[in-house]
Design a protein around this motif. Structure first.
Motif, PDB file in Angstrom:
ATOM      1  N   GLY A  80       0.836  -1.214   0.000  1.00 23.80           N
ATOM      2  CA  GLY A  80       0.000   0.000   0.000  1.00 23.80           C
ATOM      3  C   GLY A  80       0.862   1.252   0.000  1.00 23.80           C
ATOM      4  O   GLY A  80       0.598   2.220  -0.723  1.00 23.80           O
ATOM      5  N   ALA A  81       1.916   1.224   0.799  1.00 15.96           N
ATOM      6  CA  ALA A  81       2.809   2.385   0.872  1.00 15.96           C
ATOM      7  C   ALA A  81       3.534   2.594  -0.453  1.00 15.96           C
ATOM      8  O   ALA A  81       3.732   3.723  -0.906  1.00 15.96           O
ATOM      9  N   GLU A  82       3.913   1.471  -1.092  1.00 11.36           N
ATOM     10  CA  GLU A  82       4.629   1.562  -2.379  1.00 11.36           C
ATOM     11  C   GLU A  82       3.729   2.125  -3.474  1.00 11.36           C
ATOM     12  O   GLU A  82       4.150   2.932  -4.291  1.00 11.36           O
ATOM     13  N   SER A  83       2.487   1.664  -3.502  1.00 14.68           N
ATOM     14  CA  SER A  83       1.615   2.047  -4.622  1.00 14.68           C
ATOM     15  C   SER A  83       0.971   3.406  -4.399  1.00 14.68           C
ATOM     16  O   SER A  83       0.475   4.019  -5.339  1.00 14.68           O
ATOM     17  N   GLY A  84       0.934   3.861  -3.127  1.00 13.96           N
ATOM     18  CA  GLY A  84       0.288   5.143  -2.850  1.00 13.96           C
ATOM     19  C   GLY A  84      -1.207   5.027  -2.616  1.00 13.96           C
ATOM     20  O   GLY A  84      -1.902   6.037  -2.598  1.00 13.96           O
ATOM     21  N   CYS A  85      -1.718   3.793  -2.472  1.00 15.91           N
ATOM     22  CA  CYS A  85      -3.122   3.599  -2.062  1.00 15.91           C
ATOM     23  C   CYS A  85      -4.123   4.392  -2.885  1.00 15.91           C
ATOM     24  O   CYS A  85      -4.865   5.202  -2.337  1.00 15.91           O
ATOM     25  N   HIS A  86      -4.127   4.210  -4.197  1.00 12.42           N
ATOM     26  CA  HIS A  86      -5.013   5.061  -4.988  1.00 12.42           C
ATOM     27  C   HIS A  86      -6.455   4.598  -4.989  1.00 12.42           C
ATOM     28  O   HIS A  86      -7.366   5.402  -4.925  1.00 12.42           O
ATOM     29  N   SER A  87      -6.676   3.279  -5.049  1.00 15.91           N
ATOM     30  CA  SER A  87      -8.072   2.821  -5.133  1.00 15.91           C
ATOM     31  C   SER A  87      -8.657   2.704  -3.732  1.00 15.91           C
ATOM     32  O   SER A  87      -7.948   2.560  -2.747  1.00 15.91           O
ATOM     33  N   GLU A  88     -10.001   2.754  -3.699  1.00 20.21           N
ATOM     34  CA  GLU A  88     -10.688   2.577  -2.414  1.00 20.21           C
ATOM     35  C   GLU A  88     -10.342   1.217  -1.823  1.00 20.21           C
ATOM     36  O   GLU A  88     -10.198   1.061  -0.620  1.00 20.21           O
ATOM     37  N   LYS A  89     -10.228   0.212  -2.721  1.00 20.21           N
ATOM     38  CA  LYS A  89      -9.956  -1.145  -2.254  1.00 20.21           C
ATOM     39  C   LYS A  89      -8.602  -1.196  -1.519  1.00 20.21           C
ATOM     40  O   LYS A  89      -8.494  -1.786  -0.454  1.00 20.21           O
ATOM     41  N   GLU A  90      -7.584  -0.545  -2.109  1.00 21.90           N
ATOM     42  CA  GLU A  90      -6.264  -0.555  -1.460  1.00 21.90           C
ATOM     43  C   GLU A  90      -6.323   0.118  -0.087  1.00 21.90           C
ATOM     44  O   GLU A  90      -5.718  -0.343   0.881  1.00 21.90           O
ATOM     45  N   LYS A  91      -7.068   1.236  -0.019  1.00 25.35           N
ATOM     46  CA  LYS A  91      -7.184   1.946   1.264  1.00 25.35           C
ATOM     47  C   LYS A  91      -7.831   1.028   2.302  1.00 25.35           C
ATOM     48  O   LYS A  91      -7.393   0.960   3.453  1.00 25.35           O
ATOM     49  N   GLN A  92      -8.869   0.325   1.863  1.00 24.49           N
ATOM     50  CA  GLN A  92      -9.582  -0.570   2.781  1.00 24.49           C
ATOM     51  C   GLN A  92      -8.650  -1.682   3.273  1.00 24.49           C
ATOM     52  O   GLN A  92      -8.651  -2.026   4.454  1.00 24.49           O
ATOM     53  N   ILE A  93      -7.854  -2.230   2.363  1.00 24.39           N
ATOM     54  CA  ILE A  93      -6.925  -3.311   2.744  1.00 24.39           C
ATOM     55  C   ILE A  93      -5.924  -2.793   3.783  1.00 24.39           C
ATOM     56  O   ILE A  93      -5.660  -3.439   4.805  1.00 24.39           O
ATOM     57  N   VAL A  94      -5.382  -1.588   3.553  1.00 24.91           N
ATOM     58  CA  VAL A  94      -4.407  -1.019   4.490  1.00 24.91           C
ATOM     59  C   VAL A  94      -5.045  -0.845   5.876  1.00 24.91           C
ATOM     60  O   VAL A  94      -4.461  -1.207   6.903  1.00 24.91           O
ATOM     61  N   LEU A  95      -6.269  -0.306   5.914  1.00 24.85           N
ATOM     62  CA  LEU A  95      -6.931  -0.092   7.208  1.00 24.85           C
ATOM     63  C   LEU A  95      -7.213  -1.429   7.902  1.00 24.85           C
ATOM     64  O   LEU A  95      -6.993  -1.570   9.108  1.00 24.85           O
ATOM     65  N   ASN A  96      -7.682  -2.416   7.139  1.00 22.34           N
ATOM     66  CA  ASN A  96      -7.975  -3.717   7.751  1.00 22.34           C
ATOM     67  C   ASN A  96      -6.711  -4.356   8.323  1.00 22.34           C
ATOM     68  O   ASN A  96      -6.737  -4.936   9.406  1.00 22.34           O
ATOM     69  N   CYS A  97      -5.614  -4.260   7.559  1.00 19.98           N
ATOM     70  CA  CYS A  97      -4.359  -4.855   8.050  1.00 19.98           C
ATOM     71  C   CYS A  97      -3.867  -4.139   9.298  1.00 19.98           C
ATOM     72  O   CYS A  97      -3.375  -4.767  10.226  1.00 19.98           O
ATOM     73  N   SER A  98      -4.010  -2.794   9.325  1.00 21.01           N
ATOM     74  CA  SER A  98      -3.508  -2.116  10.514  1.00 21.01           C
ATOM     75  C   SER A  98      -4.376  -2.443  11.735  1.00 21.01           C
ATOM     76  O   SER A  98      -3.864  -2.595  12.844  1.00 21.01           O
ATOM     77  N   ARG A  99      -5.692  -2.617  11.523  1.00 20.81           N
ATOM     78  CA  ARG A  99      -6.553  -2.997  12.669  1.00 20.81           C
ATOM     79  C   ARG A  99      -6.191  -4.386  13.179  1.00 20.81           C
ATOM     80  O   ARG A  99      -6.145  -4.623  14.393  1.00 20.81           O
ATOM     81  N   LEU A 100      -5.941  -5.296  12.236  1.00 25.88           N
ATOM     82  CA  LEU A 100      -5.620  -6.671  12.620  1.00 25.88           C
ATOM     83  C   LEU A 100      -4.293  -6.719  13.400  1.00 25.88           C
ATOM     84  O   LEU A 100      -4.180  -7.396  14.427  1.00 25.88           O
ATOM     85  N   LEU A 101      -3.309  -5.970  12.926  1.00 29.60           N
ATOM     86  CA  LEU A 101      -2.000  -5.957  13.616  1.00 29.60           C
ATOM     87  C   LEU A 101      -2.120  -5.299  14.994  1.00 29.60           C
ATOM     88  O   LEU A 101      -1.503  -5.744  15.961  1.00 29.60           O
ATOM     89  N   THR A 102      -2.946  -4.234  15.078  1.00 35.67           N
ATOM     90  CA  THR A 102      -3.166  -3.585  16.380  1.00 35.67           C
ATOM     91  C   THR A 102      -3.744  -4.608  17.369  1.00 35.67           C
ATOM     92  O   THR A 102      -3.393  -4.618  18.545  1.00 35.67           O
TER      93      THR A 102
END
Length: 788
Positions: A80-102
């Motif tokens: 996500g950081a590499e691609s710059g999170c352009h699509s809504e889907k990528e943003k959602q994946i980043v948020l889900n992963c950060s919640r899971l790791l938290t």
């Protein structure tokens, strides 16, 4: 897909993970994507759908699955950081992963066998790097995760406003992006205030919560001041490896200091719309104080324990500690930056006080403890800031809220940490002459406080509040008495005129502390008397002219000084005094203070509600370790005094009449616990009685008492005002002993207080993060959680 469906699928994936005993291949994307690709779950959902017992079960029974889950989630954040999170889907994946790791990280930290996992290298974890060097592939997982979070915090259209106007070249290259142009808020070193954006604030908050969780490994190690105590996560994140260190430090600091909870000045507006900025500001304050957790006592030669090696290019001292956040903080120097920081912190600290005027009219912030730690760090690491704070009466905008919090928390066992940090800040400030001078400003703002009404200065407010804490706080505050009185000693030479209320409070303390049963009941209690006598001596010798109220109070209570001078030292009297003490355990309630009416609108300080959680704190060092004695020379400069030889440590008496040695003997949680191990002897009493600094006061009484008595007899007076008028015009020039040099006990950093701050700060963060409850019910080791 409906959110109930996605929750169901997510829950199914969790169950599959916990029931699969066979390792799932990292390449099985269909399986792993269930955790982040199609779900629209909030962080609260993730906490509910991934129960603690199941995380622990995977950890014990199929460790490789837990390892793969973490590694895959980090990989998604890196992508996500590499691609710059352009699509809504990528943003959602980043948020889900950060919640899971938290959710999962605390369970990794609580198991010593897992703690090194994130610092090991996972095959191919560095994929998608710039490929500049071959060992890019060998980045430990922790480093990949931290760098991805830093990149994502400056990701256009995700966490910051995009600067590109045209949609054609909207893909701002994440690697060429200068994040200093994307600082979140105007303030220090940045003039432009971006449009507020609710979504960006929420996304930043989720990433900061993950960052704080990464840093929280510190909670799972027992307190050990000897260890180099470098947190490897903080160490890496605040190093030159993080190219966003400067803009992120600036963003966090400015976000906190620019926040105005009053909003647009419309009272009650927070009842109409919720303030989405506050959770971000809280999170920013917490991340900031954790990154600044640096032991300044040992910062002269920064060492790193085992995890990474220092990379100072040359052998000369680096230009400040290798922690860049500490380094940036210590280098702020522009007046307007200091003004912005001080005004912001003062505004936020005063917010709960405004609250008491018009109940509910403004939003009441809850993060004052984090703000106090931040203020402490600023003063401790940036001496120019400390001098700026004391340069004008703005320091009083910090003092009044601190006194309000101290007074309000004095009966509440769960807030003993707040009491300590407030007192530490005042101790630090009191080491500077300017603080004493500023206290002479009249106190006119009437904050509703449960203290007697008085007319006077900020010095009066300080002493009246300290008296209230000492006489009506709970038992666990006793170790703070010496700190409170040290502050009063430090400011006393500069106090131009104390009110009658304050003068009576000081004498009430002397009366209470000089009763024989209190003096004989613990090895260091007599030091409190030494401190108070030093206060009276300083005021008489340096500020006699404006202090007729205090002189009059001393004359009225002269019997207390005579009793001290004639303190009995024979065994039978000592024994009798201790017998009396067993019947009256409370040191101060006996003298039942003559309280007047309290201020209008005030409520008495309340003890903690039953069931309140509190975290334990390590013991704070004694006043002799906390401070270093300095003498004020004729020209006002300070000269450090060499510590005196330990000539009398075995009998607990201070050397040369200064309270210094005996603190060591008796630093147990309650000053009354010593009776078993320690008992007073006539030799011990004599050793310090002979050093009581009573000469100045005895001389004053000798000169003035006959004159005052003569006025009363001549004029048949019972009228105080006439006597006070006489004392105002009196002079003792040439009649008193030569003034002693002013002695200041300045706070000095030491590893004991650094450890105290670490446990206090993480305890606050633990208790404040309840939604979601990031650390609840995990096996923390830095402190214990207790119910009041």
């Amino acid at each position: 897909m409906g959110s109930s469906d996605s929750k169901l699928n997510f829950r199914k994936a969790v169950i599959q993970l916990t029931t699969k005993t066979q390792p799932v291949e990292a390449t099985d994307d269909a399986f792993w994507d269930q955790f982040w690709a199609d779900t629209a779950t909030s962080v609260q959902d993730v906490f509910a759908l991934v129960p603690a017992a199941e995380i622990r079960a995977v950890r014990e029974e199929s460790p490789s699955n837990l390892a793969t889950l973490c590694y895959k989630a980090v990989e998604k954040l890196v992508q996500g950081a590499e691609s710059g999170c352009h699509s809504e889907k990528e943003k959602q994946i980043v948020l889900n992963c950060s919640r899971l790791l938290t959710r999962v990280l605390p369970y990794i930290f609580e198991d010593p066998d897992w703690r090194g996992f994130f610092w090991s290298t996972v095959p191919g974890a560095g994929r998608g790097g710039q490929g500049e060097e071959d060992d890019e592939n060998a980045r430990p997982l922790a480093e990949s995760l931290l760098l991805a979070i830093a990149d994502l915090l400056f990701c256009p259209d995700f966490t910051v406003q995009s600067h590109r106007r045209s949609t054609v070249d909207s893909a701002e290259d994440v690697h060429s992006l200068d994040s200093c142009e994307y600082i979140w808020e105007a303030g220090v070193g940045f003039a432009h205030s971006p449009q507020p954006n609710y979504i960006h604030d929420m996304n930043r908050m989720e990433l900061l919560k993950l960052l704080l969780t990464c840093f929280s490994e510190a909670m799972y190690l027992p307190p050990a001041p000897e260890s180099g105590s470098t947190n490897p996560w903080v160490h890496f994140f605040c190093s030159t490896e993080n190219r966003h260190a400067l803009p992120l430090f600036t963003s966090l600091l400015n976000t906190v200091c620019a926040y105005d909870p009053v909003g647009y000045g419309i009272p009650y507006n927070h009842l109409l719309f919720s303030d989405y900025r506050e959770p971000l500001v809280e999170e920013a304050a917490q991340v900031l104080i954790v990154t600044l957790d640096h032991d300044s006592a040992s910062s002269a030669s920064p060492t790193v324990d085992g995890t990474t090696t220092g990379t100072a290019m040359d052998d000369a001292d680096p230009p400040g500690p290798e922690n860049l956040f500490v380094n940036y903080l210590s280098r702020i120097h522009r007046e307007e930056d200091f003004q912005f920081i001080l005004k912001g912190i003062a505004r936020l600290l005063s917010n709960p006080l405004l609250q008491t005027y018009l109940p509910n009219s403004t939003k009441k912030i809850q993060f004052h403890q984090e703000l106090l730690v931040l203020f402490w760090k600023l003063c401790d690491f940036n001496k120019k800031f400390l001098f700026f704070v004391l340069k004008s009466s703005d320091v009083l905008d910090i003092l009044v809220p601190i006194l309000f919090f101290l007074n309000d928390a004095r009966a509440d066992q769960s807030r003993v940490g707040l009491m300590h940090i407030g007192v530490f800040i005042l101790l630090l400030l009191s080491g500077e002459r300017n603080f004493g001078v500023r206290l002479n400003k009249p106190y006119s703002v009437r904050v509703p406080m449960d203290i007697p009404v008085f007319t006077g200065t900020h010095a009066d407010l300080l002493i009246v509040v300290f008296h209230k804490i000492i006489t009506s706080g709970h038992q666990r505050l006793q170790p703070l008495f010496d700190c409170l009185l040290t502050i009063v000693v430090n400011v006393s030479p500069y106090l131009k005129s104390l009110s009658m209320v304050t003068a009576n409070k000081l004498l009430h303390l002397l009366e209470a502390f000089s009763t024989t049963w209190f003096l004989f009941s613990a090895a260091q209690n007599h030091h409190l008397v030494f401190f108070l006598l030093e206060v009276f001596n300083n005021i008489i010798q340096y500020q006699f002219d404006g202090n007729s109220n205090l002189v009059y109070a001393i004359i009225r209570k002269r019997s207390v000084f005579h009793q001290l001078a004639n303190l009995p030292t024979d065994p039978p009297t000592i024994h009798k005094a201790l017998q009396r003490r067993r019947r009256t355990p409370e040191p101060l309630s006996r003298t039942g203070s003559q309280e007047g009416t309290s201020m209008e609108g005030s409520r008495p300080a309340a003890p903690a509600e039953p069931g309140t959680l509190k975290t334990s704190l390590v013991a704070t060092p004694g006043i002799d370790k906390l401070t270093e004695k300095s003498q004020v020379s004729e020209d006002g400069t300070l000269r450090s005094l060499e510590p005196e030889p330990q000539q009398s440590s075995e009998d607990g008496s201070p050397a040369k009449g200064e309270p210094s040695q005996a603190w060591r003997e008796q630093r147990r949680p309650s000053s009354s616990s010593a009776s078993g191990q320690w008992s007073p002897t006539p030799e011990w009493v004599l050793s310090w009685k002979s050093k009581l600094p009573l000469q100045t006061i005895m001389r004053l009484l000798q000169v003035l008492v006959p004159q005052v008595e003569k006025i009363c007899i001549d004029k048949g007076l019972t009228d105080e005002s006439e006597i006070l008028r006489f004392l105002q015009h009196g002079t003792l020039v040439g009649l008193l002993p030569v003034p002693h040099p002013i002695l200041i006990r300045k706070y000095q950093a030491n590893s004991g207080t650094a450890m105290w701050f670490r446990t206090y700060m993480w305890g606050v963060i633990y208790l404040r993060n309840v939604d979601p409850p990031v650390w609840y019910d995990t096996d923390v080791k830095l402190f214990e959680i207790q119910r009041v």
